[in-house]
Design a protein around this motif. Structure first.
Motif, mmCIF file in Angstrom:
data_model
loop_
_atom_site.group_PDB
_atom_site.id
_atom_site.type_symbol
_atom_site.label_atom_id
_atom_site.label_comp_id
_atom_site.label_asym_id
_atom_site.label_seq_id
_atom_site.Cartn_x
_atom_site.Cartn_y
_atom_site.Cartn_z
ATOM 1 N N PRO A 206 -5.334 2.421 2.889
ATOM 2 C CA PRO A 206 -4.253 3.990 2.922
ATOM 3 C C PRO A 206 -4.934 5.599 3.121
ATOM 4 N N LEU B 111 -0.861 3.364 7.595
ATOM 5 C CA LEU B 111 -1.218 2.377 6.253
ATOM 6 C C LEU B 111 -1.867 1.340 7.809
ATOM 7 N N PRO C 271 -4.219 -1.265 5.273
ATOM 8 C CA PRO C 271 -3.495 -1.653 4.149
ATOM 9 C C PRO C 271 -4.735 -0.675 3.271
ATOM 10 N N GLU C 272 -5.894 -1.402 3.177
ATOM 11 C CA GLU C 272 -7.197 -1.819 2.616
ATOM 12 C C GLU C 272 -7.734 -0.215 1.978
ATOM 13 N N ALA D 155 0.976 -1.473 -0.151
ATOM 14 C CA ALA D 155 -0.102 -0.127 0.057
ATOM 15 C C ALA D 155 0.520 1.164 -0.057
#
Length: 269
Positions: free
Chosen positions: A232, A226, A229-230, A208
């Motif tokens: 960011p 972060l 991370p899906e 990411a």
């Protein structure tokens, strides 16, 4: 009296075959430790750092007590056991007198620092005393590490994060720190802070980070969040509506010290 059964006599060819086999075995045992195949030329490759010359000399000395038909790998490994920078050895022979030793090193991913003292460390927390202290990210510690590994849990998480980093991004990392407020934070050279939160899902968080950094939309960000991370997020970006046009600023009247864009409400005398 019981009758004693005699053993069958071997054929003459079998007796000769056994005699030749015994001679071959004895000759092989003599030859494998003979000066005819003694190691005389030793090449040591793969080492780096300040311990290179010392380790090379010790390996060469041990190898010259061997032959190319009788290489004692356990003895060579005992020579490098005091040097944590050495991970393994691979040995190849060049009959009749050559031996090549390839040293596989533990790769340092960071240096742990205590009061300015630096010690390189591998991705699993192994302290690599004597390893090359090239430009590496720093992980601060409050107390000096004891034993062979870093024991501090937060520091180990930071080290693991650096070990999981893509090589191109790791080369830009200055330091990795952990605080109660922000969790794991990685500082980049000429770039935003990477706020990982926990030292989990490292591959996803680095992926990411790489994707956001490659996007023009993140230019000027002071940090990247972060933790998820899906999703960011780039933080610290300037509001484009508050930015001034540099050309308009340069063309303004130097005597005009007004900073507000609102029109004047008073009358001119």
């Amino acid at each position: 009296m019981p009758r004693v059964r005699s053993l069958p006599r071997l054929p003459r060819w079998a007796v000769w075959a056994l005699a030749v086999l015994a001679l071959l075995i004895a000759g092989g045992m003599w030859l494998r430790d003979s000066s005819l195949v003694a190691v005389r030329h030793v090449e040591v490759v793969g080492l780096s750092g300040p311990e290179t010359a010392r380790v090379t000399r010790q390996l060469e000395s041990a190898a010259r007590d061997m032959t190319t038909l009788h290489v004692r790998g356990d003895q060579l490994r005992s020579v490098v056991a005091p040097y944590p920078v050495v991970k393994d050895l691979r040995v190849g022979t060049d009959f009749p007198h050559g031996l090549k030793i390839t040293v596989v090193e533990n790769t340092p991913v960071a240096v742990v620092t205590v009061d300015g003292a630096k010690t390189p460390v591998a991705g699993d927390g192994l302290l690599l005393r004597g390893a090359d202290q090239r430009d590496l990210p720093t992980v601060p510690l409050r107390v000096p590490p004891g034993g062979d590994h870093v024991a501090d849990r937060s520091a180990r998480g930071a080290i693991a994060a650096l070990a999981a980093a893509p090589a191109a991004l790791r080369a830009r990392v200055i330091r990795a720190t952990t605080t109660k407020a922000e969790g794991l934070t990685i500082t980049l050279q000429s770039g935003p802070e990477l706020r990982f939160g926990g030292a989990d899902r490292l591959a996803a968080k680095w992926a990411a980070a790489a994707a956001v950094l490659a996007s023009a939309d993140s230019r000027g960000a002071t940090y990247l969040d972060l933790r998820y991370p899906e999703r960011p997020a780039a933080g610290g970006l300037e509001d484009p509506t508050l930015q001034q046009d540099p050309e308009a600023v340069n063309q303004a009247d130097p005597a005009d010290t007004t900073t507000s864009a609102a029109p004047a409400t008073g009358s001119t005398p």
